[in-house]
Design an enzyme around this catalytic site. Structure first.
Site, PDB file in Angstrom:
ATOM      1  N   ASN A  54       0.829  -1.220   0.000  1.00 55.24           N
ATOM      2  CA  ASN A  54       0.000   0.000   0.000  1.00 55.24           C
ATOM      3  C   ASN A  54       0.859   1.265   0.000  1.00 55.24           C
ATOM      4  OD1 ASN A  54      -2.558  -1.499   0.628  1.00 55.24           O
ATOM      5  ND2 ASN A  54      -1.434  -1.950   2.505  1.00 55.24           N
ATOM      6  N   HIS A  74       7.494   6.898  17.072  1.00 53.26           N
ATOM      7  CA  HIS A  74       6.336   6.742  16.180  1.00 53.26           C
ATOM      8  C   HIS A  74       5.563   5.555  16.754  1.00 53.26           C
ATOM      9  CE1 HIS A  74       3.676   6.547  12.811  1.00 53.26           C
ATOM     10  NE2 HIS A  74       4.061   5.328  12.515  1.00 53.26           N
ATOM     11  N   ASP A  78      10.394  -5.867  -4.557  1.00 49.60           N
ATOM     12  CA  ASP A  78       9.498  -6.598  -3.664  1.00 49.60           C
ATOM     13  C   ASP A  78      10.003  -8.034  -3.595  1.00 49.60           C
ATOM     14  OD1 ASP A  78       6.494  -5.905  -2.437  1.00 49.60           O
ATOM     15  OD2 ASP A  78       6.971  -8.042  -2.578  1.00 49.60           O
TER      16      ASP A  78
HETATM   17  N1  NAD Z   1       6.165   4.948   9.670  1.00 47.08           N
HETATM   18  C1  NAD Z   1       4.877   5.216   9.389  1.00 47.08           C
HETATM   19  O1  NAD Z   1       4.389   6.314   9.708  1.00 47.08           O
HETATM   20  C2  NAD Z   1       4.052   4.181   8.677  1.00 47.08           C
HETATM   21  C3  NAD Z   1       2.763   4.464   8.199  1.00 47.08           C
HETATM   22  C4  NAD Z   1       2.075   3.482   7.491  1.00 47.08           C
HETATM   23  C5  NAD Z   1       2.661   2.229   7.307  1.00 47.08           C
HETATM   24  N2  NAD Z   1       3.890   1.990   7.828  1.00 47.08           N
HETATM   25  C6  NAD Z   1       4.557   0.714   7.677  1.00 47.08           C
HETATM   26  O2  NAD Z   1       5.029   0.595   6.336  1.00 47.08           O
HETATM   27  C7  NAD Z   1       5.151  -0.790   6.012  1.00 47.08           C
HETATM   28  C8  NAD Z   1       4.427  -1.066   4.710  1.00 47.08           C
HETATM   29  O3  NAD Z   1       3.039  -0.911   4.876  1.00 47.08           O
HETATM   30  P1  NAD Z   1       2.069  -1.448   3.723  1.00 47.08           P
HETATM   31  O4  NAD Z   1       0.688  -1.082   4.125  1.00 47.08           O
HETATM   32  O5  NAD Z   1       2.610  -1.024   2.402  1.00 47.08           O
HETATM   33  O6  NAD Z   1       2.284  -3.034   3.881  1.00 47.08           O
HETATM   34  P2  NAD Z   1       1.967  -4.167   2.823  1.00 47.08           P
HETATM   35  O7  NAD Z   1       1.904  -5.449   3.580  1.00 47.08           O
HETATM   36  O8  NAD Z   1       0.833  -3.748   1.949  1.00 47.08           O
HETATM   37  O9  NAD Z   1       3.251  -4.174   1.858  1.00 47.08           O
HETATM   38  C9  NAD Z   1       4.517  -4.539   2.276  1.00 47.08           C
HETATM   39  C10 NAD Z   1       5.267  -5.062   1.056  1.00 47.08           C
HETATM   40  O10 NAD Z   1       6.614  -5.317   1.452  1.00 47.08           O
HETATM   41  C11 NAD Z   1       7.032  -6.482   0.766  1.00 47.08           C
HETATM   42  N3  NAD Z   1       8.206  -7.044   1.443  1.00 47.08           N
HETATM   43  C12 NAD Z   1       8.254  -7.680   2.636  1.00 47.08           C
HETATM   44  N4  NAD Z   1       9.509  -8.082   2.889  1.00 47.08           N
HETATM   45  C13 NAD Z   1      10.266  -7.655   1.840  1.00 47.08           C
HETATM   46  C14 NAD Z   1      11.649  -7.760   1.517  1.00 47.08           C
HETATM   47  N5  NAD Z   1      12.502  -8.404   2.310  1.00 47.08           N
HETATM   48  N6  NAD Z   1      12.078  -7.209   0.368  1.00 47.08           N
HETATM   49  C15 NAD Z   1      11.221  -6.567  -0.464  1.00 47.08           C
HETATM   50  N7  NAD Z   1       9.905  -6.457  -0.222  1.00 47.08           N
HETATM   51  C16 NAD Z   1       9.440  -6.987   0.922  1.00 47.08           C
HETATM   52  C17 NAD Z   1       5.804  -7.379   0.793  1.00 47.08           C
HETATM   53  O11 NAD Z   1       5.884  -8.419  -0.184  1.00 47.08           O
HETATM   54  C18 NAD Z   1       4.698  -6.371   0.508  1.00 47.08           C
HETATM   55  O12 NAD Z   1       4.441  -6.254  -0.887  1.00 47.08           O
HETATM   56  C19 NAD Z   1       4.589  -1.537   7.222  1.00 47.08           C
HETATM   57  O13 NAD Z   1       5.647  -1.895   8.075  1.00 47.08           O
HETATM   58  C20 NAD Z   1       3.690  -0.506   7.875  1.00 47.08           C
HETATM   59  O14 NAD Z   1       3.453  -0.757   9.239  1.00 47.08           O
HETATM   60  C21 NAD Z   1       4.596   2.934   8.480  1.00 47.08           C
END
Ligand code: NAD
Length: 311
Positions: free
Chosen positions: A12, A183, A34
Site C-alpha cells: 500500500n 512513532h 518486492d
Molecule cells: N512509519 C509510518 O508512519 C508508517 C505508516 C504506514 C505504514 N507503515 C509501515 O510501512 C510498512 C508497509 O506498509 P504497507 O501497508 O505497504 O504493507 P503491505 O503489507 O501492503 O506491503 C509490504 C510489502 O513489502 C514487501 N516485502 C516484505 N519483505 C520484503 C523484503 N525483504 N524485500 C522486499 N519487499 C518486501 C511485501 O511483499 C509487501 O508487498 C509496514 O511496516 C507498515 O506498518 C509505516
C-alpha cells in the site's frame, strides 16, 4: 547525473510513494523492489503503462540491488500489514509491534543487500516499528547515522497540524510545531512548540476555548479509524516520505521532525533536525517544558527497551 531513487516493498505504502514520485519531477531512475518477484514485475509493467501519459520520463528497474550503488535515496516501505490486520489476539488489531518480529529478519536481509551494493546515499525508513527499524538499518548497512532517517513523527506532526488547522480554521501548512518521540504509543505533541495565527497555541487556545487535550486524543484516535476502515494508511505516510525525499534531492536544508539519532538520548527518536542532501546536516535544540522533557525521556526509554529486546 540522473537522479535515482529506490523503493523497497510494493505494498500500500510503497506503491503510493512510487505514484507521488512519478509525478514529482524529482527522479529520473526509479528502482523498485518486492520479495514477491511477480508483484515487483507487475508493478514495473503497470508503472511503464502510465509513462506515456505522464509529464516526465522515468526509467524503471526492478529487484536489482546493484542498481542502488549510485542511488541518491532509498525508501524502505517493506512490511507485513496483513499481520496487523489479522492478529491472533483481536485486541492487537492495528498494533505496529506485531510487525516487529516479522520485519526484523526482512530488514536485516535487505540492509545487507544495500550494504553490498555500495549505496552511499540517504536511507529513509518507513517500515514499522519505525524507530527500531531505523536503528537496525543503520547498524547493518554501516552508513553514517546522519544518512539513515526514519519518517518517525513526520506523519504524526502532520496529523496534529490538520487537527489544529480544523480547530482554528486555517491551512494546516500555516500551523508550526512538532509531535515528538516514538512513532508509537509514547509519542506526544509538544504544545510549547506549536504556533498558529502567528502566536503560541497554549494561550491562544485558552482565549478561544479550544481544548488541546481533545485535539491530541482525536489525532491519535483517527489514525486507527483510517486503519480500521480502509485496512491501511497510505496517503499521509507517502506524502511524508516523498516530502523528505524531495528535501534531500534538492538539498533544501529544511527543519523537519523525523526519526534521527540523538546523542543525548543515545537512541533514534523523532526530534526536529535540518535535512539536506547529506541527510541530517544540523541538530536543533527546542526549549521544551520540564513535563515535555520527561515525556521525551520516557519515549526514548520505550524505544531503547524495544531495541534491547532484539539484541
Ligand atoms: N512509519 C509510518 O508512519 C508508517 C505508516 C504506514 C505504514 N507503515 C509501515 O510501512 C510498512 C508497509 O506498509 P504497507 O501497508 O505497504 O504493507 P503491505 O503489507 O501492503 O506491503 C509490504 C510489502 O513489502 C514487501 N516485502 C516484505 N519483505 C520484503 C523484503 N525483504 N524485500 C522486499 N519487499 C518486501 C511485501 O511483499 C509487501 O508487498 C509496514 O511496516 C507498515 O506498518 C509505516
Amino acid at each position: 547525473m540522473p537522479r535515482k531513487i529506490g523503493v523497497i516493498g510494493m505494498g500500500n505504502v510503497g506503491t503510493m510513494v512510487v505514484q507521488y514520485l512519478l509525478t514529482s519531477g524529482i527522479v529520473d531512475d526509479l528502482v523498485i523492489f518486492d520479495k514477491n518477484k511477480a508483484k515487483a514485475h507487475a508493478n514495473a509493467l503497470d508503472i511503464r503503462d502510465g509513462l506515456p501519459n505522464l509529464p516526465d520520463h522515468v526509467n524503471i528497474q526492478e529487484n536489482d540491488y546493484s542498481a542502488l550503488k549510485d542511488a541518491d535515496v532509498v525508501i524502505s516501505t517493506l512490511g507485513d500489514l496483513g499481520a496487523e490486520l489479522h492478529p491472533k489476539d483481536p485486541k492487537r488489531f492495528g498494533d505496529r509491534m506485531i510487525e516487529f518480529p516479522l520485519n526484523t529478519p526482512e530488514v536485516k536481509s535487505v540492509a545487507k543487500h544495500i550494504k553490498v551494493s555500495g549505496f552511499h546515499g540517504i536511507l529513509i525508513v518507513v517500515t514499522n516499528p519505525c524507530d527500531v527499524m531505523t536503528y537496525l538499518y543503520q547498524k547493518i548497512t554501516g552508513l553514517p547515522k546522519n544518512q539513515v532517517i526514519g519518517t518517525g513523527t513526520l506523519l504524526d506532526s502532520a496529523r496534529m497540524k490538520r487537527h489544529v488547522s480544523e480547530a482554528f480554521h486555517v491551512d494546516p501548512r500555516s500551523v508550526q510545531g512538532f509531535t515528538l518521540g516514538e512513532h508509537g504509543g509514547s509519542q506526544f505533541i509538544a504544545w510549547s512548540t506549536v504556533r498558529v495565527l502567528s502566536q503560541p497555541i497554549i494561550p491562544l487556545a485558552k482565549k478561544m476555548h479550544v481544548d488541546l487535550n481533545s485535539i491530541e486524543q482525536s489525532a491519535r484516535k483517527e489514525s486507527f479509524v483510517v486503519f480500521r476502515d480502509k485496512q491501511c494508511t497510505q496517503y499521509g505516510i507517502a506524502a511524508a516520505a516523498v516530502r523528505l525525499a524531495r528535501i534531500i534531492m534538492s538539498d533544501a536544508r529544511t527543519e523537519i521532525p523525523v526519526c534521527n539519532y540523538r546523542d543525548e538520548y543515545q537512541t533514534y527518536l523523532s526530534y526536529p533536525v535540518i535535512v539536506g542532501q547529506k541527510g541530517v546536516v544540523r541538530h536543533v535544540h527546542l526549549n521544551l517544558t520540564n513535563e515535555e522533557k520527561k515525556k521525551l525521556t520516557h519515549s526514548a526509554d520505550c524505544i531503547k527497551k524495544d531495541i534491547n529486546s532484539m539484541n
